[in-house]
Design an enzyme around this catalytic site. Structure first.
Site, PDB file in Angstrom:
ATOM      1  N   LYS A  53       0.849  -1.202   0.000  1.00 13.68           N
ATOM      2  CA  LYS A  53       0.000   0.000   0.000  1.00 13.68           C
ATOM      3  C   LYS A  53       0.881   1.248   0.000  1.00 13.68           C
ATOM      4  O   LYS A  53       0.620   2.210  -0.719  1.00 13.68           O
ATOM      5  CB  LYS A  53      -0.898   0.013   1.250  1.00 13.68           C
ATOM      6  CG  LYS A  53      -2.051  -0.982   1.170  1.00 13.68           C
ATOM      7  CD  LYS A  53      -2.780  -1.099   2.496  1.00 13.68           C
ATOM      8  CE  LYS A  53      -3.817  -2.224   2.426  1.00 13.68           C
ATOM      9  NZ  LYS A  53      -4.385  -2.608   3.699  1.00 13.68           N
ATOM     10  N   GLN A  97      -5.025  -2.066   9.793  1.00  8.03           N
ATOM     11  CA  GLN A  97      -4.706  -3.301   9.063  1.00  8.03           C
ATOM     12  C   GLN A  97      -5.229  -4.518   9.831  1.00  8.03           C
ATOM     13  O   GLN A  97      -4.942  -4.680  11.019  1.00  8.03           O
ATOM     14  CB  GLN A  97      -3.174  -3.409   8.871  1.00  8.03           C
ATOM     15  CG  GLN A  97      -2.739  -4.597   8.057  1.00  8.03           C
ATOM     16  CD  GLN A  97      -3.228  -4.545   6.604  1.00  8.03           C
ATOM     17  OE1 GLN A  97      -3.210  -3.494   5.971  1.00  8.03           O
ATOM     18  NE2 GLN A  97      -3.682  -5.672   6.073  1.00  8.03           N
ATOM     19  N   ASP A 120     -11.085   2.915   3.906  1.00  2.00           N
ATOM     20  CA  ASP A 120     -11.256   1.472   3.691  1.00  2.00           C
ATOM     21  C   ASP A 120     -12.738   1.121   3.534  1.00  2.00           C
ATOM     22  O   ASP A 120     -13.078   0.044   3.040  1.00  2.00           O
ATOM     23  CB  ASP A 120     -10.689   0.708   4.908  1.00  2.00           C
ATOM     24  CG  ASP A 120      -9.535  -0.206   4.528  1.00  2.00           C
ATOM     25  OD1 ASP A 120      -9.331  -0.418   3.321  1.00  2.00           O
ATOM     26  OD2 ASP A 120      -8.854  -0.699   5.440  1.00  2.00           O
TER      27      ASP A 120
END
Ligand code: NDP
Length: 291
Positions: A53, A97, A120
């Site tokens: 990422k 995460q 997200d």
């Protein structure tokens, strides 16, 4: 002729538009769009995902940071980290995460991410917005993997309106939001899962199949209508008898590809779209702030 829905040309075209919009946000804010990943513990797969990422963020002109917390971090420690980033004006997007260590309640953490920074697309409020968008809304709301699939379909001019889409998998990250996005664009949607009876018969009625189960070879040729659009989200790693490592999807690609109208390969299909959607959502958040 089967169309192979490779992500490479989509990503190439996105690279230019994302770089341009990142530069626009940078000029408007006087700083680059900022993305911070909270990484708790030492999970090696998570470390690789986070590095990927960051690499892509750097390429596209995003300031990406990782906030590392130890494996033994408490719920309170992670909540405080999110609160700090929520209050930080230089942070436009926050990702936690997953997976988190077992002492942490992931949903409770994720739901404290500020709406404007939920790049997200996992919070309850974002989920609610996704399911309540007006039909055919061009707004892009929700988790990045289904957003990436919609971008892939769009790039290849595949119109889903009026088509029967069968999604196999009902996770909050892929299956369910995928259903909302396809429904919004006019598809008739069925969601299948491990308790669905006679999956092959259901799949044979599908114009579009989205397989998101993590079960290698679940979707076989006899369950696919000739000409169907097949989107393979699965990522399954295995080692063959000769010791060779493989990454494959949920679809028996070798036998399904010749009869499908279009199909995503694994790797090189859905996978690379996710990170690009994440960067896109971060730039959008930065541009919204600049307004
Ligand atoms: P989950 O494990 O959360 O969900 C899997 C779903 O598949 C469940 O709903 C489960 O049903 C269903 N399922 C399992 N076995 C069967 C079966 N035999 N028949 C029908 N349905 C079945 O997985 P995710 O949604 O997180 O991920 C799915 C796959 O997609 C994984 O391989 C993952 O690695 C990949 N993935 C890829 C991404 C990318 O960027 N390309 C991003 C995210 C995921 P039930 O609910 O009944 O248990």
């Amino acid at each position: 002729m089967t169309v192979i829905l490779k992500s490479k040309p989509v990503v190439e075209s996105l690279t230019k538009t994302l770089k341009d919009s990142a530069a626009q946000a940078t000029a408007a804010l006087g700083r680059k769009p900022g993305l911070t990943v909270i990484l708790v513990g030492e999970d090696p797969a998570s470390a690789i995902y986070v590095r990927n990422k960051q690499k892509r963020a750097d390429e596209l002109g995003i300031n990406s940071q990782t906030l590392r917390l130890p494996d033994a971090a408490s719920q309170e420690d992670v909540l405080q980290a999110v609160a700090k980033l929520n209050a930080d004006d230089t942070v436009d997007g926050i990702i936690v995460q997953l997976p988190l260590p077992k002492q942490i309640d992931a949903d409770a953490i994720i739901n404290t991410i500020a709406d404007a920074k939920d790049v997200d697309g996992f919070t309850l409020r974002t989920t609610g917005r996704l399911w309540t968008l007006p039909k055919n809304s061009p707004e892009q709301v929700g988790p990045c993997t289904p957003l990436g699939i919609m971008a892939l379909l769009d790039f290849y001019n595949i119109d889903v309106a009026g088509k029967h889409a069968v999604i196999v998998g009902r996770s909050n990250i892929v299956g369910k939001p995928m259903a909302a996005m396809l429904l919004n664009k006019g598809a008739t949607v069925t969601i299948a899962h491990s308790q669905t009876e006679n999956l092959p018969a259901l799949l044979r009625s599908a114009d579009i199949i989205v397989a998101a189960t993590g079960r290698r070879n679940l979707i076989t040729k006899d369950a696919v209508k000739p000409g169907a659009i097949v989107i393979d989200v699965g990522m399954n790693r295995y080692v063959d008898d000769a010791g060779k490592k493989h990454l494959v999807g949920d679809v028996d690609y070798a036998n399904v590809a010749p009869i499908a109208g279009a199909i995503t390969p694994v790797p090189g299909g859905v996978g690379p779209m996710t990170v690009n959607m994440l960067i896109k959502q971060t730039i959008k958040a930065a541009l919204r702030k600049a307004k």
